[in-house]
Motif scaffolding. Structure first.
Motif, PDB file in Angstrom:
ATOM      1  N   SER A  45     -10.525  30.717 -33.457  1.00 39.87           N
ATOM      2  CA  SER A  45     -11.266  29.532 -33.025  1.00 39.87           C
ATOM      3  C   SER A  45     -11.044  29.260 -31.543  1.00 39.87           C
ATOM      4  O   SER A  45      -9.938  29.342 -31.031  1.00 39.87           O
ATOM      5  CB  SER A  45     -10.842  28.315 -33.849  1.00 39.87           C
ATOM      6  OG  SER A  45      -9.488  28.034 -33.618  1.00 39.87           O
ATOM      7  N   THR A  46     -12.145  28.977 -30.892  1.00 37.63           N
ATOM      8  CA  THR A  46     -12.106  28.594 -29.481  1.00 37.63           C
ATOM      9  C   THR A  46     -13.040  27.419 -29.304  1.00 37.63           C
ATOM     10  O   THR A  46     -14.069  27.314 -29.967  1.00 37.63           O
ATOM     11  CB  THR A  46     -12.556  29.745 -28.556  1.00 37.63           C
ATOM     12  OG1 THR A  46     -13.879  30.139 -28.928  1.00 37.63           O
ATOM     13  CG2 THR A  46     -11.633  30.944 -28.659  1.00 37.63           C
ATOM     14  N   GLU A  47     -12.687  26.555 -28.399  1.00 33.43           N
ATOM     15  CA  GLU A  47     -13.561  25.439 -28.114  1.00 33.43           C
ATOM     16  C   GLU A  47     -14.696  25.922 -27.244  1.00 33.43           C
ATOM     17  O   GLU A  47     -14.507  26.753 -26.355  1.00 33.43           O
ATOM     18  CB  GLU A  47     -12.783  24.328 -27.387  1.00 33.43           C
ATOM     19  CG  GLU A  47     -11.807  23.615 -28.267  1.00 33.43           C
ATOM     20  CD  GLU A  47     -11.208  22.413 -27.580  1.00 33.43           C
ATOM     21  OE1 GLU A  47     -11.875  21.840 -26.701  1.00 33.43           O
ATOM     22  OE2 GLU A  47     -10.091  22.058 -27.923  1.00 33.43           O
ATOM     23  N   PRO A  48     -15.910  25.397 -27.486  1.00 37.88           N
ATOM     24  CA  PRO A  48     -17.024  25.807 -26.638  1.00 37.88           C
ATOM     25  C   PRO A  48     -16.765  25.391 -25.195  1.00 37.88           C
ATOM     26  O   PRO A  48     -16.283  24.301 -24.927  1.00 37.88           O
ATOM     27  CB  PRO A  48     -18.226  25.070 -27.212  1.00 37.88           C
ATOM     28  CG  PRO A  48     -17.753  24.268 -28.369  1.00 37.88           C
ATOM     29  CD  PRO A  48     -16.278  24.444 -28.497  1.00 37.88           C
ATOM     30  N   SER A  49     -17.043  26.279 -24.287  1.00 39.96           N
ATOM     31  CA  SER A  49     -16.864  25.965 -22.876  1.00 39.96           C
ATOM     32  C   SER A  49     -17.966  26.635 -22.090  1.00 39.96           C
ATOM     33  O   SER A  49     -18.649  27.524 -22.577  1.00 39.96           O
ATOM     34  CB  SER A  49     -15.493  26.448 -22.388  1.00 39.96           C
ATOM     35  OG  SER A  49     -15.432  27.850 -22.504  1.00 39.96           O
ATOM     36  N   LYS A  50     -18.129  26.179 -20.870  1.00 43.28           N
ATOM     37  CA  LYS A  50     -19.132  26.791 -20.007  1.00 43.28           C
ATOM     38  C   LYS A  50     -18.542  28.052 -19.423  1.00 43.28           C
ATOM     39  O   LYS A  50     -17.511  28.030 -18.779  1.00 43.28           O
ATOM     40  CB  LYS A  50     -19.535  25.819 -18.916  1.00 43.28           C
ATOM     41  CG  LYS A  50     -20.140  24.550 -19.463  1.00 43.28           C
ATOM     42  CD  LYS A  50     -21.323  24.172 -18.671  1.00 43.28           C
ATOM     43  CE  LYS A  50     -21.939  22.945 -19.334  1.00 43.28           C
ATOM     44  NZ  LYS A  50     -23.300  22.801 -19.016  1.00 43.28           N
ATOM     45  N   GLU A  51     -19.206  29.155 -19.688  1.00 46.98           N
ATOM     46  CA  GLU A  51     -18.765  30.448 -19.181  1.00 46.98           C
ATOM     47  C   GLU A  51     -19.869  31.026 -18.306  1.00 46.98           C
ATOM     48  O   GLU A  51     -21.039  30.875 -18.611  1.00 46.98           O
ATOM     49  CB  GLU A  51     -18.538  31.449 -20.315  1.00 46.98           C
ATOM     50  CG  GLU A  51     -17.394  31.190 -21.210  1.00 46.98           C
ATOM     51  CD  GLU A  51     -17.287  32.257 -22.291  1.00 46.98           C
ATOM     52  OE1 GLU A  51     -16.192  32.805 -22.434  1.00 46.98           O
ATOM     53  OE2 GLU A  51     -18.285  32.534 -22.986  1.00 46.98           O
ATOM     54  N   THR A  52     -19.455  31.727 -17.295  1.00 44.75           N
ATOM     55  CA  THR A  52     -20.425  32.500 -16.543  1.00 44.75           C
ATOM     56  C   THR A  52     -20.748  33.738 -17.376  1.00 44.75           C
ATOM     57  O   THR A  52     -19.967  34.102 -18.266  1.00 44.75           O
ATOM     58  CB  THR A  52     -19.865  32.936 -15.172  1.00 44.75           C
ATOM     59  OG1 THR A  52     -18.774  33.837 -15.399  1.00 44.75           O
ATOM     60  CG2 THR A  52     -19.402  31.742 -14.355  1.00 44.75           C
ATOM     61  N   PRO A  53     -21.869  34.391 -17.110  1.00 45.93           N
ATOM     62  CA  PRO A  53     -22.157  35.628 -17.848  1.00 45.93           C
ATOM     63  C   PRO A  53     -21.042  36.664 -17.703  1.00 45.93           C
ATOM     64  O   PRO A  53     -20.723  37.375 -18.656  1.00 45.93           O
ATOM     65  CB  PRO A  53     -23.458  36.125 -17.218  1.00 45.93           C
ATOM     66  CG  PRO A  53     -24.124  34.882 -16.721  1.00 45.93           C
ATOM     67  CD  PRO A  53     -22.992  34.007 -16.266  1.00 45.93           C
ATOM     68  N   GLU A  54     -20.434  36.725 -16.536  1.00 42.07           N
ATOM     69  CA  GLU A  54     -19.329  37.669 -16.312  1.00 42.07           C
ATOM     70  C   GLU A  54     -18.121  37.313 -17.163  1.00 42.07           C
ATOM     71  O   GLU A  54     -17.463  38.188 -17.721  1.00 42.07           O
ATOM     72  CB  GLU A  54     -18.940  37.714 -14.836  1.00 42.07           C
ATOM     73  CG  GLU A  54     -20.014  38.269 -13.918  1.00 42.07           C
ATOM     74  CD  GLU A  54     -21.103  37.262 -13.562  1.00 42.07           C
ATOM     75  OE1 GLU A  54     -20.904  36.031 -13.750  1.00 42.07           O
ATOM     76  OE2 GLU A  54     -22.176  37.702 -13.113  1.00 42.07           O
ATOM     77  N   GLN A  55     -17.817  36.031 -17.254  1.00 45.62           N
ATOM     78  CA  GLN A  55     -16.696  35.587 -18.082  1.00 45.62           C
ATOM     79  C   GLN A  55     -16.967  35.866 -19.558  1.00 45.62           C
ATOM     80  O   GLN A  55     -16.077  36.292 -20.291  1.00 45.62           O
ATOM     81  CB  GLN A  55     -16.430  34.094 -17.878  1.00 45.62           C
ATOM     82  CG  GLN A  55     -15.842  33.754 -16.532  1.00 45.62           C
ATOM     83  CD  GLN A  55     -15.805  32.250 -16.291  1.00 45.62           C
ATOM     84  OE1 GLN A  55     -16.723  31.522 -16.686  1.00 45.62           O
ATOM     85  NE2 GLN A  55     -14.750  31.789 -15.639  1.00 45.62           N
ATOM     86  N   GLN A  56     -18.211  35.637 -19.983  1.00 46.98           N
ATOM     87  CA  GLN A  56     -18.571  35.912 -21.369  1.00 46.98           C
ATOM     88  C   GLN A  56     -18.439  37.407 -21.662  1.00 46.98           C
ATOM     89  O   GLN A  56     -17.876  37.787 -22.692  1.00 46.98           O
ATOM     90  CB  GLN A  56     -19.990  35.452 -21.686  1.00 46.98           C
ATOM     91  CG  GLN A  56     -20.349  35.680 -23.152  1.00 46.98           C
ATOM     92  CD  GLN A  56     -21.782  35.348 -23.493  1.00 46.98           C
ATOM     93  OE1 GLN A  56     -22.686  35.575 -22.694  1.00 46.98           O
ATOM     94  NE2 GLN A  56     -21.997  34.815 -24.678  1.00 46.98           N
ATOM     95  N   ASP A  57     -18.939  38.243 -20.750  1.00 48.75           N
ATOM     96  CA  ASP A  57     -18.818  39.692 -20.938  1.00 48.75           C
ATOM     97  C   ASP A  57     -17.355  40.120 -21.054  1.00 48.75           C
ATOM     98  O   ASP A  57     -17.000  40.926 -21.914  1.00 48.75           O
ATOM     99  CB  ASP A  57     -19.476  40.457 -19.781  1.00 48.75           C
ATOM    100  CG  ASP A  57     -20.998  40.421 -19.834  1.00 48.75           C
ATOM    101  OD1 ASP A  57     -21.555  39.981 -20.860  1.00 48.75           O
ATOM    102  OD2 ASP A  57     -21.621  40.834 -18.834  1.00 48.75           O
ATOM    103  N   ALA A  58     -16.513  39.570 -20.183  1.00 48.84           N
ATOM    104  CA  ALA A  58     -15.087  39.921 -20.207  1.00 48.84           C
ATOM    105  C   ALA A  58     -14.444  39.470 -21.516  1.00 48.84           C
ATOM    106  O   ALA A  58     -13.661  40.209 -22.124  1.00 48.84           O
ATOM    107  CB  ALA A  58     -14.367  39.302 -19.014  1.00 48.84           C
ATOM    108  N   ARG A  59     -14.773  38.250 -21.970  1.00 51.29           N
ATOM    109  CA  ARG A  59     -14.208  37.726 -23.222  1.00 51.29           C
ATOM    110  C   ARG A  59     -14.657  38.570 -24.414  1.00 51.29           C
ATOM    111  O   ARG A  59     -13.848  38.961 -25.260  1.00 51.29           O
ATOM    112  CB  ARG A  59     -14.629  36.268 -23.438  1.00 51.29           C
ATOM    113  CG  ARG A  59     -14.073  35.670 -24.735  1.00 51.29           C
ATOM    114  CD  ARG A  59     -14.490  34.229 -24.925  1.00 51.29           C
ATOM    115  NE  ARG A  59     -15.916  34.016 -24.841  1.00 51.29           N
ATOM    116  CZ  ARG A  59     -16.788  34.275 -25.827  1.00 51.29           C
ATOM    117  NH1 ARG A  59     -16.373  34.760 -26.973  1.00 51.29           N
ATOM    118  NH2 ARG A  59     -18.076  34.036 -25.673  1.00 51.29           N
ATOM    119  N   ILE A  60     -15.938  38.901 -24.467  1.00 51.01           N
ATOM    120  CA  ILE A  60     -16.456  39.692 -25.576  1.00 51.01           C
ATOM    121  C   ILE A  60     -15.832  41.082 -25.566  1.00 51.01           C
ATOM    122  O   ILE A  60     -15.476  41.624 -26.621  1.00 51.01           O
ATOM    123  CB  ILE A  60     -17.996  39.756 -25.536  1.00 51.01           C
ATOM    124  CG1 ILE A  60     -18.567  38.372 -25.841  1.00 51.01           C
ATOM    125  CG2 ILE A  60     -18.529  40.797 -26.518  1.00 51.01           C
ATOM    126  CD1 ILE A  60     -20.071  38.253 -25.625  1.00 51.01           C
TER     127      ILE A  60
END
Length: 82
Positions: free
Chosen positions: A7-22
């Motif tokens: 579980s993670t709280e929804p947060s504003k991510e840049t596309p780069e941050q989302q790619d890195a997290r995924i």
């Protein structure tokens, strides 16, 4: 084997941050699944895009786009090696 997303709280991510997290989540899913298979002696399970998306905290459409991009990169590498 059922894989549950951390579980993670929804947060504003840049596309780069989302790619890195995924990317990190996909790596974690692969390692956790492989270790589970080694411990239990079971075959590697198949996962749907929805299951992968749920684990990574994104949509199945995002997973489809990642899959498509990866396949294009692999095809490009295979074409270069000919």
């Amino acid at each position: 084997m059922k894989v549950q997303r951390k579980s993670t709280e929804p947060s504003k991510e840049t596309p780069e941050q989302q790619d890195a997290r995924i990317d990190v989540m996909l790596g974690s899913m692969v390692v956790e699944t492989a270790l589970w298979c080694l411990r239990t002696g079971q075959d590697l399970p198949c996962f749907t895009r929805q299951q992968i998306g749920d684990y990574c905290g994104c949509s199945k459409e995002t997973i489809r786009r990642i899959e498509e991009r990866a396949l294009c990169e692999i095809k490009g590498q295979l074409t270069k090696s000919k």
